[in-house]
Design a protein around this motif. Structure first.
Motif, PDB file in Angstrom:
ATOM      1  N   SER A 310       0.802  -1.228   0.000  1.00  0.00           N
ATOM      2  CA  SER A 310       0.000   0.000   0.000  1.00  0.00           C
ATOM      3  C   SER A 310       0.837   1.281   0.000  1.00  0.00           C
ATOM      4  N   PRO A 311       1.982   1.356   0.714  1.00  0.00           N
ATOM      5  CA  PRO A 311       2.785   2.585   0.621  1.00  0.00           C
ATOM      6  C   PRO A 311       3.280   2.862  -0.800  1.00  0.00           C
ATOM      7  N   TYR A 312       3.600   1.810  -1.545  1.00  0.00           N
ATOM      8  CA  TYR A 312       4.064   1.997  -2.927  1.00  0.00           C
ATOM      9  C   TYR A 312       2.911   2.407  -3.836  1.00  0.00           C
ATOM     10  N   ILE A 313       1.737   1.831  -3.582  1.00  0.00           N
ATOM     11  CA  ILE A 313       0.555   2.224  -4.349  1.00  0.00           C
ATOM     12  C   ILE A 313       0.212   3.680  -4.063  1.00  0.00           C
ATOM     13  N   ASN A 314       0.441   4.110  -2.823  1.00  0.00           N
ATOM     14  CA  ASN A 314       0.185   5.503  -2.472  1.00  0.00           C
ATOM     15  C   ASN A 314       1.106   6.454  -3.232  1.00  0.00           C
ATOM     16  N   ARG A 315       2.330   6.003  -3.514  1.00  0.00           N
ATOM     17  CA  ARG A 315       3.257   6.818  -4.321  1.00  0.00           C
ATOM     18  C   ARG A 315       2.730   6.958  -5.747  1.00  0.00           C
ATOM     19  N   ILE A 316       2.188   5.862  -6.280  1.00  0.00           N
ATOM     20  CA  ILE A 316       1.607   5.933  -7.624  1.00  0.00           C
ATOM     21  C   ILE A 316       0.449   6.920  -7.636  1.00  0.00           C
ATOM     22  N   TYR A 317      -0.382   6.849  -6.593  1.00  0.00           N
ATOM     23  CA  TYR A 317      -1.508   7.781  -6.493  1.00  0.00           C
ATOM     24  C   TYR A 317      -1.017   9.227  -6.427  1.00  0.00           C
ATOM     25  N   SER A 318       0.024   9.479  -5.643  1.00  0.00           N
ATOM     26  CA  SER A 318       0.564  10.844  -5.511  1.00  0.00           C
ATOM     27  C   SER A 318       1.080  11.348  -6.853  1.00  0.00           C
ATOM     28  N   TYR A 319       1.704  10.470  -7.611  1.00  0.00           N
ATOM     29  CA  TYR A 319       2.223  10.862  -8.938  1.00  0.00           C
ATOM     30  C   TYR A 319       1.069  11.285  -9.846  1.00  0.00           C
ATOM     31  N   TYR A 320      -0.003  10.503  -9.862  1.00  0.00           N
ATOM     32  CA  TYR A 320      -1.119  10.823 -10.756  1.00  0.00           C
ATOM     33  C   TYR A 320      -1.950  11.993 -10.232  1.00  0.00           C
ATOM     34  N   VAL A 321      -1.911  12.254  -8.934  1.00  0.00           N
ATOM     35  CA  VAL A 321      -2.548  13.473  -8.422  1.00  0.00           C
ATOM     36  C   VAL A 321      -1.853  14.700  -8.992  1.00  0.00           C
ATOM     37  N   ARG A 322      -0.521  14.645  -9.006  1.00  0.00           N
ATOM     38  CA  ARG A 322       0.239  15.763  -9.595  1.00  0.00           C
ATOM     39  C   ARG A 322      -0.021  15.873 -11.093  1.00  0.00           C
ATOM     40  N   LYS A 323      -0.209  14.741 -11.743  1.00  0.00           N
ATOM     41  CA  LYS A 323      -0.400  14.731 -13.189  1.00  0.00           C
ATOM     42  C   LYS A 323      -1.805  15.157 -13.599  1.00  0.00           C
ATOM     43  N   LEU A 324      -2.825  14.663 -12.870  1.00  0.00           N
ATOM     44  CA  LEU A 324      -4.214  14.890 -13.251  1.00  0.00           C
ATOM     45  C   LEU A 324      -4.892  16.015 -12.480  1.00  0.00           C
ATOM     46  N   GLY A 325      -4.358  16.340 -11.290  1.00  0.00           N
ATOM     47  CA  GLY A 325      -4.982  17.358 -10.451  1.00  0.00           C
ATOM     48  C   GLY A 325      -5.499  16.753  -9.164  1.00  0.00           C
ATOM     49  N   SER A 326      -5.500  17.545  -8.104  1.00  0.00           N
ATOM     50  CA  SER A 326      -5.827  17.037  -6.768  1.00  0.00           C
ATOM     51  C   SER A 326      -7.292  16.640  -6.617  1.00  0.00           C
ATOM     52  N   THR A 328      -9.140  15.015  -8.881  1.00  0.00           N
ATOM     53  CA  THR A 328      -9.447  14.052  -9.936  1.00  0.00           C
ATOM     54  C   THR A 328      -9.471  12.641  -9.354  1.00  0.00           C
ATOM     55  N   PRO A 329     -10.649  12.074  -9.134  1.00  0.00           N
ATOM     56  CA  PRO A 329     -10.733  10.735  -8.537  1.00  0.00           C
ATOM     57  C   PRO A 329     -10.026   9.658  -9.354  1.00  0.00           C
ATOM     58  N   GLU A 330      -9.904   9.872 -10.678  1.00  0.00           N
ATOM     59  CA  GLU A 330      -9.302   8.853 -11.537  1.00  0.00           C
ATOM     60  C   GLU A 330      -7.842   8.583 -11.220  1.00  0.00           C
ATOM     61  N   ALA A 331      -7.219   9.424 -10.372  1.00  0.00           N
ATOM     62  CA  ALA A 331      -5.845   9.157  -9.934  1.00  0.00           C
ATOM     63  C   ALA A 331      -5.761   7.877  -9.108  1.00  0.00           C
ATOM     64  N   ARG A 332      -6.903   7.358  -8.657  1.00  0.00           N
ATOM     65  CA  ARG A 332      -6.935   6.109  -7.873  1.00  0.00           C
ATOM     66  C   ARG A 332      -6.855   4.861  -8.750  1.00  0.00           C
ATOM     67  N   LEU A 333      -6.947   4.999 -10.068  1.00  0.00           N
ATOM     68  CA  LEU A 333      -7.176   3.845 -10.931  1.00  0.00           C
ATOM     69  C   LEU A 333      -5.992   3.328 -11.743  1.00  0.00           C
ATOM     70  N   PRO A 334      -4.962   4.106 -12.058  1.00  0.00           N
ATOM     71  CA  PRO A 334      -3.950   3.623 -13.015  1.00  0.00           C
ATOM     72  C   PRO A 334      -3.343   2.264 -12.683  1.00  0.00           C
ATOM     73  N   HIS A 335      -2.979   2.022 -11.421  1.00  0.00           N
ATOM     74  CA  HIS A 335      -2.362   0.729 -11.101  1.00  0.00           C
ATOM     75  C   HIS A 335      -3.352  -0.423 -11.237  1.00  0.00           C
ATOM     76  N   LEU A 336      -4.662  -0.116 -11.096  1.00  0.00           N
ATOM     77  CA  LEU A 336      -5.671  -1.166 -11.233  1.00  0.00           C
ATOM     78  C   LEU A 336      -5.827  -1.632 -12.670  1.00  0.00           C
ATOM     79  N   VAL A 337      -5.488  -0.767 -13.621  1.00  0.00           N
ATOM     80  CA  VAL A 337      -5.565  -1.131 -15.038  1.00  0.00           C
ATOM     81  C   VAL A 337      -4.721  -2.380 -15.306  1.00  0.00           C
ATOM     82  N   ILE A 338      -3.595  -2.499 -14.607  1.00  0.00           N
ATOM     83  CA  ILE A 338      -2.706  -3.656 -14.772  1.00  0.00           C
ATOM     84  C   ILE A 338      -3.054  -4.766 -13.793  1.00  0.00           C
ATOM     85  N   LEU A 339      -3.214  -4.417 -12.523  1.00  0.00           N
ATOM     86  CA  LEU A 339      -3.404  -5.442 -11.487  1.00  0.00           C
ATOM     87  C   LEU A 339      -4.739  -6.171 -11.604  1.00  0.00           C
TER      88      LEU A 339
END
Length: 478
Positions: A310-326, A328-339
Motif C-alpha cells: 500500500s505505501p508503494y501504491i500511495n506513491r503511484i496515487y501521488s504521482y497521478y494526483v500531480r499529473k491529473l490534479g488534486s 481528480t478521482p481517476e488518480a486512484r485507478l492507473p495501477h488497477l488497469v494492470i493489477l
C-alpha cells in the motif's frame, strides 16, 4: 422575528464549539492513534473470521442435524444477509449516538448470539443465530473504516486503511484453516466457542480502551456540557435516507452500478472458494480437512502482499494526483488497469491445475495473484467511490456493501452443483471468463470517468457542497 433571532444565536453559538487539543481525534498522539487502529482492526478481523468459519463446519453440521448440504451451507448465506442489512440501521445510529455506543451494544450481542450458535439444538436455530451474528456484527466492520478516518488525516490513511482491508479479507481466509482443524479433531461447535472467546476478549478491550472518535458526536457532548442547545436531525429521517438514497444512487449512477457489480462478483468468488477449495482438495485429491484448509494460504499470502504494498501504491496515487490534479478521482485507478488482470489469471490458473494429476503446489500458488488483485481492486475502487461522491460516499458504499453481501451469500449455494456438473476446470473457467469481461473497467473509468462524472447528479451536488464549505471557511478565516 424574535424566535428567528434566538435560533440564529443558538446556531452561531453551537457553530462556535470546537474540539481543542486532546479533544480532537485528529490530534491524538501517535501511540493513541495506533492503539485505536489496532483495536479497530482486530475487531474487524474477528467479525470477518466468523463470517466464513461456518464453511469448515458444513459437512459436520449436515451430519449432526441430518440436513441437506445446501441447507447446511445456508449458515454462510444467513450471516451475510444479516451483515448486508445491518448497516442500514446502525449507520444512522452511529451518526446520532456516536461510534462507541453502537460498538458496545452490537458487539456484545454478537458475542451472545455466537453462544447461541455453539449451543444450537437444530439447524433452524443455527441459521437464525448466524443471521443475528451477521446483523449485529456488521457495524463493527462497516463503522470501523469511519473510526479510522476520524483519527487519521487523508495524507496518512493509506497504511491504517490497508491494515483494515487486510483484516476484512484475511479474517475470512484464515477462518476455514482454523475451522478445518477444529472439525477434524473435535466438534464443529468449537468453531463458535473459539469465535465467542475471541469476541469476548476484544469486547473487553474495546470497552476499556477505545475512545469516542466521531467528531460531530464529540461536539454535541461538549455543547451539552456547556449548556448550549443544538439541532439534531431526526433518527427517523436518517434511517429513511439510509434506506432510500443507496438504492437511488445504485440505479442512477453508472459508476456506482458497474463498479459495485464488479466488486460484488469478486466477493462472491471469494466466498465460493471457501466451499470450492474443500471440494477440490478433499474430494478430488483426498486430503484431510485440516491439511486441505491450509491451501487457503495461497490467497492469504496474496492479500498480505497487496496490503504490504500500500505505501508503494500511495506513491503511484501521488504521482497521478500531480499529473491529473488534486480533485481528480481517476488518480486512484492507473495501477488497477494492470493489477485487475491478476484476477482472471489466478482463476484460470486454478481451474486448469485443480486435477489430481497436477502437483498440488501449482493449484495453491494460483491463489496468490487472485489475492493480490482482490485486495488492490477493493482498496482502489473503494477510494475512487469515496472521491467521486464525497459527502454521499456513505450511501454509495452502503449500496456497494449490500450488493456485495448478496453475492457472497448466494455464490456458495451453487458452487458444489457447478463443480459436479461442469468439473472444477470448466466450472472455475466460467467465473474466469466473466472476470475477464469485467477486467477493462478500471481502464474505461480512468479514461472516461470525468465525462461520466460530469453527468452525475450526486457528484455535481458533492462539488457544489464542497465549494460552499470552502467559501464559508474563507469567510471564517477573514
Amino acid at each position: 422575528m424574535a424566535g428567528e433571532n434566538a435560533e440564529s444565536v443558538q446556531t452561531r453559538t453551537f457553530d462556535s464549539v470546537t474540539l481543542d487539543g486532546r479533544e480532537n481525534p485528529l490530534t491524538f498522539t501517535s501511540v493513541r492513534k495506533w492503539s485505536c487502529t489496532i483495536l479497530v482492526t482486530v475487531m474487524t478481523a474477528v467479525i470477518a473470521f466468523c463470517s466464513s468459519i461456518h464453511t469448515a463446519a458444513i459437512s459436520s453440521v449436515q451430519e449432526t442435524f441430518s440436513s441437506s448440504r445446501t441447507v447446511s451451507t445456508l449458515g454462510v448465506t444467513t450471516f451475510l444477509l444479516g451483515f448486508g442489512s445491518g448497516p442500514l440501521l446502525f449507520a444512522p445510529l452511529s451518526e446520532v449516538y456516536g461510534r462507541n455506543l453502537v460498538y458496545r451494544a452490537t458487539l456484545l450481542l454478537f458475542v451472545l448470539f455466537n453462544l447461541g450458535c455453539a449451543l444450537s439444538p437444530n439447524i433452524e436455530a443455527l441459521l437464525i443465530f448466524r443471521f443475528l451474528c451477521g446483523f449485529f456484527g456488521s457495524p463493527t466492520v462497516t463503522n470501523s473504516g469511519g473510526s479510522l478516518t476520524d483519527i487519521w488525516p487523508s495524507s496518512h490513511r493509506s497504511v491504517p486503511l490497508a491494515l483494515f482491508t487486510a483484516a476484512s479479507f484475511l479474517g475470512p481466509v484464515f477462518a476455514p484453516i482454523v475451522g478445518a482443524f477444529i472439525c477434524q479433531y473435535t466438534s464443529w461447535r468449537w468453531c463458535y466457542w473459539v469465535v465467542l472467546i475471541l469476541g469476548a476478549t476484544v469486547y473487553v478491550c474495546m470497552f476499556a480502551f477505545l475512545p469516542e472518535t466521531y467528531a460531530p458526536r464529540l461536539l454535541q457532548l461538549k455543547a451539552q456540557r456547556l449548556g448550549i442547545e443544538y439541532s439534531r436531525i431526526s433518527l427517523k429521517v436518517m434511517i429513511k435516507t439510509n434506506l432510500t438514497r443507496p438504492c437511488i444512487m445504485f440505479f442512477t449512477e453508472p459508476i456506482l452500478f458497474l463498479l459495485s457489480l464488479y466488486m460484488a462478483f469478486l466477493y462472491g468468488i471469494l466466498y465460493l472458494d471457501f466451499t470450492a477449495y474443500p471440494y477440490v482438495f478433499q474430494e478430488i485429491r483426498h486430503w484431510t480437512p485440516g491439511i486441505s484448509g491450509l491451501t487457503f494460504l495461497g490467497i492469504g499470502i496474496g492479500m498480505a502482499l497487496a496490503s504490504a504494498s500500500s505505501p508503494y501504491i500511495n506513491r503511484i496515487y501521488s504521482y497521478y494526483v500531480r499529473k491529473l490534479g488534486s480533485h481528480t478521482p481517476e488518480a486512484r485507478l492507473p495501477h488497477l488497469v494492470i493489477l485487475a488482470w491478476l484476477i482472471p489469471i489466478g482463476l484460470f490458473w486454478f481451474a486448469w491445475t485443480s486435477s489430481a494429476s497436477i502437483h498440488w503446489a501449482s493449484c495453491v500458488v494460483a491463489g496468490v495473484p487472485f489475492g493480490i488483485g482482490f485486495v488492490t481492486l477493493f482498496l482502489g475502487i473503494t477510494s475512487y467511490l469515496i472521491d467521486c461522491y464525497g459527502r454521499y460516499a456513505a450511501s454509495a458504499l452502503a449500496a456497494n456493501a449490500i450488493l456485495r453481501s448478496l453475492f457472497g451469500a448466494v455464490f456458495p449455494l451453487f458452487s458444489r452443483q457447478m463443480y459436479e456438473n461442469l468439473g472444477t476446470a470448466w466450472g472455475t473457467s466460467v467465473l474466469g471468463f466473466v472476470a475477464l469481461a469485467m477486467t477493462p473497467m478500471p481502464y474505461v473509468f480512468y479514461h472516461y470517468g470525468p465525462k461520466i462524472r460530469a453527468r452525475s447528479a450526486f457528484h455535481r451536488m458533492t462539488m457544489d457542497l464542497d465549494k460552499i464549505a470552502e467559501e464559508r471557511e474563507g469567510l471564517r478565516s477573514a
